[in-house]
Design a protein around this motif. Structure first.
Motif, mmCIF file in Angstrom:
data_model
loop_
_atom_site.group_PDB
_atom_site.id
_atom_site.type_symbol
_atom_site.label_atom_id
_atom_site.label_comp_id
_atom_site.label_asym_id
_atom_site.label_seq_id
_atom_site.Cartn_x
_atom_site.Cartn_y
_atom_site.Cartn_z
ATOM 1 N N LEU A 134 -4.930 -4.207 1.753
ATOM 2 C CA LEU A 134 -4.444 -2.894 2.202
ATOM 3 C C LEU A 134 -4.409 -1.929 1.031
ATOM 4 O O LEU A 134 -4.386 -2.345 -0.123
ATOM 5 N N ASN A 135 -4.322 -0.645 1.361
ATOM 6 C CA ASN A 135 -4.074 0.305 0.280
ATOM 7 C C ASN A 135 -2.611 0.149 -0.153
ATOM 8 O O ASN A 135 -1.764 -0.308 0.608
ATOM 9 N N GLU A 136 -2.338 0.507 -1.385
ATOM 10 C CA GLU A 136 -1.022 0.254 -1.978
ATOM 11 C C GLU A 136 0.104 0.991 -1.257
ATOM 12 O O GLU A 136 1.200 0.442 -1.074
ATOM 13 N N ILE A 152 3.223 -8.369 -3.185
ATOM 14 C CA ILE A 152 2.115 -7.437 -3.364
ATOM 15 C C ILE A 152 1.528 -7.640 -4.753
ATOM 16 O O ILE A 152 2.251 -7.668 -5.741
ATOM 17 N N ILE A 153 0.227 -7.774 -4.817
ATOM 18 C CA ILE A 153 -0.485 -7.923 -6.086
ATOM 19 C C ILE A 153 -1.507 -6.803 -6.184
ATOM 20 O O ILE A 153 -2.359 -6.651 -5.306
ATOM 21 N N PHE A 211 -9.647 -11.932 11.134
ATOM 22 C CA PHE A 211 -9.025 -10.860 11.891
ATOM 23 C C PHE A 211 -9.088 -9.575 11.081
ATOM 24 O O PHE A 211 -8.942 -9.602 9.860
ATOM 25 N N THR A 212 -9.332 -8.487 11.745
ATOM 26 C CA THR A 212 -9.222 -7.170 11.121
ATOM 27 C C THR A 212 -8.372 -6.303 12.038
ATOM 28 O O THR A 212 -8.339 -6.513 13.254
ATOM 29 N N GLY A 213 -7.660 -5.369 11.465
ATOM 30 C CA GLY A 213 -6.804 -4.501 12.259
ATOM 31 C C GLY A 213 -6.555 -3.198 11.552
ATOM 32 O O GLY A 213 -6.894 -3.028 10.376
ATOM 33 N N ASN A 214 -5.938 -2.275 12.274
ATOM 34 C CA ASN A 214 -5.690 -0.945 11.735
ATOM 35 C C ASN A 214 -4.218 -0.646 11.499
ATOM 36 O O ASN A 214 -3.896 0.395 10.949
ATOM 37 N N HIS A 215 -3.339 -1.519 11.926
ATOM 38 C CA HIS A 215 -1.911 -1.241 11.826
ATOM 39 C C HIS A 215 -1.308 -2.052 10.680
ATOM 40 O O HIS A 215 -1.119 -3.263 10.788
ATOM 41 N N ALA A 216 -0.996 -1.358 9.593
ATOM 42 C CA ALA A 216 -0.504 -2.015 8.385
ATOM 43 C C ALA A 216 0.741 -2.853 8.659
ATOM 44 O O ALA A 216 0.885 -3.943 8.120
ATOM 45 N N ARG A 217 1.629 -2.349 9.486
ATOM 46 C CA ARG A 217 2.868 -3.084 9.791
ATOM 47 C C ARG A 217 2.549 -4.460 10.382
ATOM 48 O O ARG A 217 3.132 -5.466 9.981
ATOM 49 N N ASN A 218 1.596 -4.510 11.305
ATOM 50 C CA ASN A 218 1.219 -5.790 11.913
ATOM 51 C C ASN A 218 0.544 -6.710 10.903
ATOM 52 O O ASN A 218 0.791 -7.924 10.896
#
Length: 91
Positions: free
Chosen positions: A38-40, A53-54, A17-24
């Motif tokens: 994700l970006n930090e 988070i690593i 899966f790929t997506g654009n909404h970090a919250r999801n």
């Protein structure tokens, strides 16, 4: 870019899966549906108690672009100023 980094590290990721909404994406990781790249800033903003988070090492560098309507006459003064500033800074 991230796929190239995986290949350089010697493995093929199983991307389902790929997506654009970090919250999801963070929510999916917290529900044990996989891991998320994700970006930090986004990761820290939407982090929950269920997510760890690593920071990656070496860091994965990425490029960003600035897209805008090429008709400056329709832009606000602030937008024109920002565009000019970015254009001068990028040189």
């Amino acid at each position: 870019m991230s796929m190239l980094c995986c290949h350089k590290a010697g493995f093929e990721p199983n991307v389902t899966f790929t997506g654009n909404h970090a919250r999801n994406l963070i929510s999916m990781a917290g529900s044990n549906l996989g891991v998320v790249l994700l970006n930090e800033i986004s990761a820290r903003h939407y982090k929950t108690d269920q997510v760890k988070i690593i920071r990656l090492s070496p860091e994965i560098k990425t490029q960003i672009i600035l897209a805008y309507n090429s008709k400056k006459s329709k832009m606000t003064k602030a937008a024109v100023f920002f565009l000019n500033y970015i254009s001068q800074s990028a040189q």
